[in-house]
Design a protein around this motif. Structure first.
Motif, PDB file in Angstrom:
ATOM      1  N   MET A 106       7.941  63.036  17.300  1.00  0.00           N
ATOM      2  CA  MET A 106       7.402  62.038  18.227  1.00  0.00           C
ATOM      3  C   MET A 106       7.321  62.580  19.642  1.00  0.00           C
ATOM      4  SD  MET A 106       9.069  58.439  16.956  1.00  0.00           S
ATOM      5  CE  MET A 106       8.835  57.848  15.274  1.00  0.00           C
ATOM      6  N   GLU A 107       8.316  63.356  20.042  1.00  0.00           N
ATOM      7  CA  GLU A 107       8.286  63.938  21.380  1.00  0.00           C
ATOM      8  C   GLU A 107       7.091  64.879  21.538  1.00  0.00           C
ATOM      9  OE1 GLU A 107      12.108  65.710  21.712  1.00  0.00           O
ATOM     10  OE2 GLU A 107      13.104  63.845  22.313  1.00  0.00           O
ATOM     11  N   THR A 108       6.788  65.625  20.480  1.00  0.00           N
ATOM     12  CA  THR A 108       5.626  66.512  20.504  1.00  0.00           C
ATOM     13  C   THR A 108       4.332  65.702  20.508  1.00  0.00           C
ATOM     14  OG1 THR A 108       6.832  68.237  19.302  1.00  0.00           O
ATOM     15  CG2 THR A 108       4.431  68.381  19.294  1.00  0.00           C
ATOM     16  N   SER A 109       4.301  64.640  19.688  1.00  0.00           N
ATOM     17  CA  SER A 109       3.112  63.792  19.612  1.00  0.00           C
ATOM     18  C   SER A 109       2.815  63.122  20.951  1.00  0.00           C
ATOM     19  CB  SER A 109       3.305  62.714  18.540  1.00  0.00           C
ATOM     20  OG  SER A 109       3.521  63.288  17.268  1.00  0.00           O
ATOM     21  N   ALA A 110       3.871  62.790  21.683  1.00  0.00           N
ATOM     22  CA  ALA A 110       3.706  62.098  22.963  1.00  0.00           C
ATOM     23  C   ALA A 110       3.029  62.968  24.019  1.00  0.00           C
ATOM     24  CB  ALA A 110       5.063  61.627  23.477  1.00  0.00           C
ATOM     25  N   LEU A 111       2.898  64.261  23.752  1.00  0.00           N
ATOM     26  CA  LEU A 111       2.272  65.173  24.707  1.00  0.00           C
ATOM     27  C   LEU A 111       0.771  65.321  24.486  1.00  0.00           C
ATOM     28  CD1 LEU A 111       4.978  68.012  24.713  1.00  0.00           C
ATOM     29  CD2 LEU A 111       4.721  66.114  26.346  1.00  0.00           C
ATOM     30  N   LEU A 112       0.247  64.745  23.377  1.00  0.00           N
ATOM     31  CA  LEU A 112      -1.177  64.847  23.100  1.00  0.00           C
ATOM     32  C   LEU A 112      -1.988  64.174  24.202  1.00  0.00           C
ATOM     33  CD1 LEU A 112      -1.156  64.102  19.261  1.00  0.00           C
ATOM     34  CD2 LEU A 112      -1.511  66.310  20.371  1.00  0.00           C
ATOM     35  N   GLU A 113      -3.106  64.769  24.559  1.00  0.00           N
ATOM     36  CA  GLU A 113      -3.884  64.299  25.709  1.00  0.00           C
ATOM     37  C   GLU A 113      -4.632  62.999  25.416  1.00  0.00           C
ATOM     38  OE1 GLU A 113      -5.092  64.198  29.550  1.00  0.00           O
ATOM     39  OE2 GLU A 113      -3.694  65.640  28.663  1.00  0.00           O
ATOM     40  N   ARG A 114      -5.371  62.945  24.295  1.00  0.00           N
ATOM     41  CA  ARG A 114      -6.179  61.763  23.994  1.00  0.00           C
ATOM     42  C   ARG A 114      -5.284  60.615  23.529  1.00  0.00           C
ATOM     43  NH1 ARG A 114      -9.451  62.097  19.797  1.00  0.00           N
ATOM     44  NH2 ARG A 114     -11.097  60.758  20.600  1.00  0.00           N
ATOM     45  N   SER A 115      -5.504  59.431  24.076  1.00  0.00           N
ATOM     46  CA  SER A 115      -4.656  58.282  23.784  1.00  0.00           C
ATOM     47  C   SER A 115      -4.632  57.931  22.300  1.00  0.00           C
ATOM     48  CB  SER A 115      -5.139  57.059  24.584  1.00  0.00           C
ATOM     49  OG  SER A 115      -5.026  57.291  25.961  1.00  0.00           O
ATOM     50  N   GLU A 116      -5.828  57.946  21.655  1.00  0.00           N
ATOM     51  CA  GLU A 116      -5.876  57.572  20.254  1.00  0.00           C
ATOM     52  C   GLU A 116      -5.182  58.591  19.359  1.00  0.00           C
ATOM     53  OE1 GLU A 116      -8.329  58.008  22.410  1.00  0.00           O
ATOM     54  OE2 GLU A 116     -10.216  58.583  21.431  1.00  0.00           O
ATOM     55  N   ASP A 117      -5.276  59.878  19.742  1.00  0.00           N
ATOM     56  CA  ASP A 117      -4.580  60.919  18.983  1.00  0.00           C
ATOM     57  C   ASP A 117      -3.072  60.763  19.118  1.00  0.00           C
ATOM     58  OD1 ASP A 117      -7.017  61.973  18.265  1.00  0.00           O
ATOM     59  OD2 ASP A 117      -6.999  63.552  19.785  1.00  0.00           O
ATOM     60  N   ARG A 118      -2.635  60.464  20.338  1.00  0.00           N
ATOM     61  CA  ARG A 118      -1.213  60.296  20.605  1.00  0.00           C
ATOM     62  C   ARG A 118      -0.652  59.120  19.812  1.00  0.00           C
ATOM     63  NH1 ARG A 118       0.954  59.842  26.764  1.00  0.00           N
ATOM     64  NH2 ARG A 118      -0.329  61.723  26.833  1.00  0.00           N
ATOM     65  N   LEU A 119      -1.369  58.004  19.851  1.00  0.00           N
ATOM     66  CA  LEU A 119      -0.908  56.800  19.161  1.00  0.00           C
ATOM     67  C   LEU A 119      -0.904  57.005  17.645  1.00  0.00           C
ATOM     68  CD1 LEU A 119       0.074  53.964  19.659  1.00  0.00           C
ATOM     69  CD2 LEU A 119      -2.298  53.178  19.726  1.00  0.00           C
ATOM     70  N   GLN A 120      -1.956  57.612  17.130  1.00  0.00           N
ATOM     71  CA  GLN A 120      -2.045  57.872  15.690  1.00  0.00           C
ATOM     72  C   GLN A 120      -0.900  58.781  15.235  1.00  0.00           C
ATOM     73  OE1 GLN A 120      -5.118  57.145  13.670  1.00  0.00           O
ATOM     74  NE2 GLN A 120      -4.345  58.069  11.786  1.00  0.00           N
ATOM     75  N   ALA A 121      -0.645  59.843  15.979  1.00  0.00           N
ATOM     76  CA  ALA A 121       0.409  60.789  15.605  1.00  0.00           C
ATOM     77  C   ALA A 121       1.790  60.141  15.646  1.00  0.00           C
ATOM     78  CB  ALA A 121       0.372  62.001  16.528  1.00  0.00           C
ATOM     79  N   LEU A 122       2.027  59.289  16.621  1.00  0.00           N
ATOM     80  CA  LEU A 122       3.314  58.615  16.728  1.00  0.00           C
ATOM     81  C   LEU A 122       3.549  57.660  15.558  1.00  0.00           C
ATOM     82  CD1 LEU A 122       3.401  57.874  20.551  1.00  0.00           C
ATOM     83  CD2 LEU A 122       5.006  59.326  19.301  1.00  0.00           C
ATOM     84  N   LEU A 123       2.508  56.946  15.163  1.00  0.00           N
ATOM     85  CA  LEU A 123       2.643  56.026  14.032  1.00  0.00           C
ATOM     86  C   LEU A 123       2.822  56.789  12.719  1.00  0.00           C
ATOM     87  CD1 LEU A 123      -0.034  53.393  15.068  1.00  0.00           C
ATOM     88  CD2 LEU A 123       2.437  53.072  15.040  1.00  0.00           C
ATOM     89  N   GLU A 124       2.132  57.920  12.600  1.00  0.00           N
ATOM     90  CA  GLU A 124       2.229  58.712  11.371  1.00  0.00           C
ATOM     91  C   GLU A 124       3.562  59.439  11.251  1.00  0.00           C
ATOM     92  OE1 GLU A 124      -1.063  61.366  11.302  1.00  0.00           O
ATOM     93  OE2 GLU A 124      -2.528  59.812  10.776  1.00  0.00           O
ATOM     94  N   ALA A 125       4.279  59.588  12.354  1.00  0.00           N
ATOM     95  CA  ALA A 125       5.520  60.367  12.340  1.00  0.00           C
ATOM     96  C   ALA A 125       6.544  59.799  11.357  1.00  0.00           C
ATOM     97  CB  ALA A 125       6.123  60.418  13.746  1.00  0.00           C
ATOM     98  N   GLY A 126       6.558  58.481  11.192  1.00  0.00           N
ATOM     99  CA  GLY A 126       7.536  57.855  10.313  1.00  0.00           C
ATOM    100  C   GLY A 126       6.977  57.443   8.969  1.00  0.00           C
ATOM    101  N   MET A 127       5.830  58.002   8.577  1.00  0.00           N
ATOM    102  CA  MET A 127       5.203  57.638   7.307  1.00  0.00           C
ATOM    103  C   MET A 127       5.291  58.793   6.307  1.00  0.00           C
ATOM    104  SD  MET A 127       1.826  55.699   8.861  1.00  0.00           S
ATOM    105  CE  MET A 127       1.333  54.922   7.318  1.00  0.00           C
ATOM    106  N   PRO A 128       5.298  58.516   5.002  1.00  0.00           N
ATOM    107  CA  PRO A 128       5.450  59.563   3.979  1.00  0.00           C
ATOM    108  C   PRO A 128       4.146  60.329   3.711  1.00  0.00           C
ATOM    109  CG  PRO A 128       5.232  57.440   2.908  1.00  0.00           C
ATOM    110  CD  PRO A 128       5.273  57.161   4.393  1.00  0.00           C
ATOM    111  N   LEU A 129       3.752  61.148   4.680  1.00  0.00           N
ATOM    112  CA  LEU A 129       2.468  61.841   4.589  1.00  0.00           C
ATOM    113  C   LEU A 129       2.580  63.267   4.052  1.00  0.00           C
ATOM    114  CD1 LEU A 129       0.967  60.579   7.952  1.00  0.00           C
ATOM    115  CD2 LEU A 129       0.329  59.850   5.653  1.00  0.00           C
TER     116      LEU A 129
END
Length: 203
Positions: A72-95
Motif C-alpha cells: 500500500m505504501e508503494t501504491s500510494a506513490l502512484l501519480e494517477r489518482s485512479e491507478d493509486r486508488l485501484q492499486a490500494l484496493l487490490e492490495a488486500g484482494m486474492p489476486l
C-alpha cells in the motif's frame, strides 16, 4: 564469542515460510515440520522461536499485514489518482498466490479475532490502515476534481468494504471470481462512483 541472533528477523522469515505453505496447501497444511522444511531450519528451531501451530499462524498474520502495508505504501506513490486508488484496493484482494495466502490467513482468524483482544486489535489495525490509505488517495483525487461531493472517509469505508467482499467471494468461488474479473469490478466501481457524481453536478 556467542553469535548474535536477530529474533525479529528470524520470526519474519518463519512468517514468510508459513505464508508460502498456506499458498500451496492451505491453512490445514501448516505444520511445524512443513514450515521448518520451507524455512530450511530444524523443527526444534521453529518450536523455539515460535511455538505451536497456532503461534505459527499468528506470526503469519503479522507478517501478512506488514507485507500488505508495504504494498500500500508503494501504491500510494502512484501519480494517477485512479491507478493509486485501484492499486490500494487490490492490495488486500486474492489476486495472486501471495495475496491469496494472506487472505486465507486473515479469514482463518476472523472468528478468533472477535474473542482474542490481541488478535482482534491486529486485524482492526490492518483494516484501519487500509481504509486510511484509500481515504488519502480519494483526498488526492479530489484535488484534481475527482469524486467531487463525496465524503472521503465514507467513500473509503464503502470501497474497502466492496473490495473485501469481492475478495471473500473469490476465495470461495475462484472460478466465478478470477483475478481479471476482480480487477474489472474494482475499476468499474471506481468509474461509476466518479461518473455518477459528475452526472449529478451536470444535472
Amino acid at each position: 564469542m556467542p553469535r548474535i541472533i536477530n529474533h525479529e528477523a528470524r520470526k519474519r522469515e518463519i512468517g514468510i515460510a508459513v505464508l508460502r505453505v498456506v499458498a500451496r496447501e492451505g491453512v490445514r497444511g501448516v505444520t511445524i515440520r512443513r514450515v521448518a522444511k520451507e524455512a530450511g531450519w530444524s523443527t526444534g528451531t521453529i518450536s523455539h522461536f515460535i511455538g505451536d501451530k497456532q503461534a505459527l499462524l499468528q506470526t503469519a498474520v503479522y507478517e501478512a499485514a506488514n507485507s500488505i502495508r508495504a504494498v500500500m505504501e508503494t501504491s500510494a506513490l502512484l501519480e494517477r489518482s485512479e491507478d493509486r486508488l485501484q492499486a490500494l484496493l487490490e492490495a488486500g484482494m486474492p489476486l495472486d498466490d501471495e495475496r491469496s495466502a494472506t487472505c486465507r490467513i486473515f479469514f482463518y482468524f476472523w472468528a478468533e479475532g472477535i474473542v482474542d483482544p490481541a488478535l482482534g486489535a491486529e486485524l482492526a489495525s490492518y483494516y484501519a490502515w487500509w481504509r486510511d490509505q484509500v481515504r488519502l488517495a480519494i483526498v488526492h483525487a479530489q484535488r484534481g476534481d475527482r469524486f467531487v461531493g463525496h465524503d472521503a472517509t465514507v467513500l473509503a469505508e464503502q470501497l474497502v468494504a466492496a473490495a473485501d467482499g469481492l475478495g471473500v467471494q473469490a476465495m470461495f468461488d475462484p472460478r466465478a471470481m478470477p483475478a481479471d474479473r476482480l480487477r474489472s469490478h474494482v475499476a468499474d466501481l471506481i468509474a461509476r462512483l466518479d461518473t455518477s457524481q459528475e452526472h449529478k453536478i451536470d444535472a
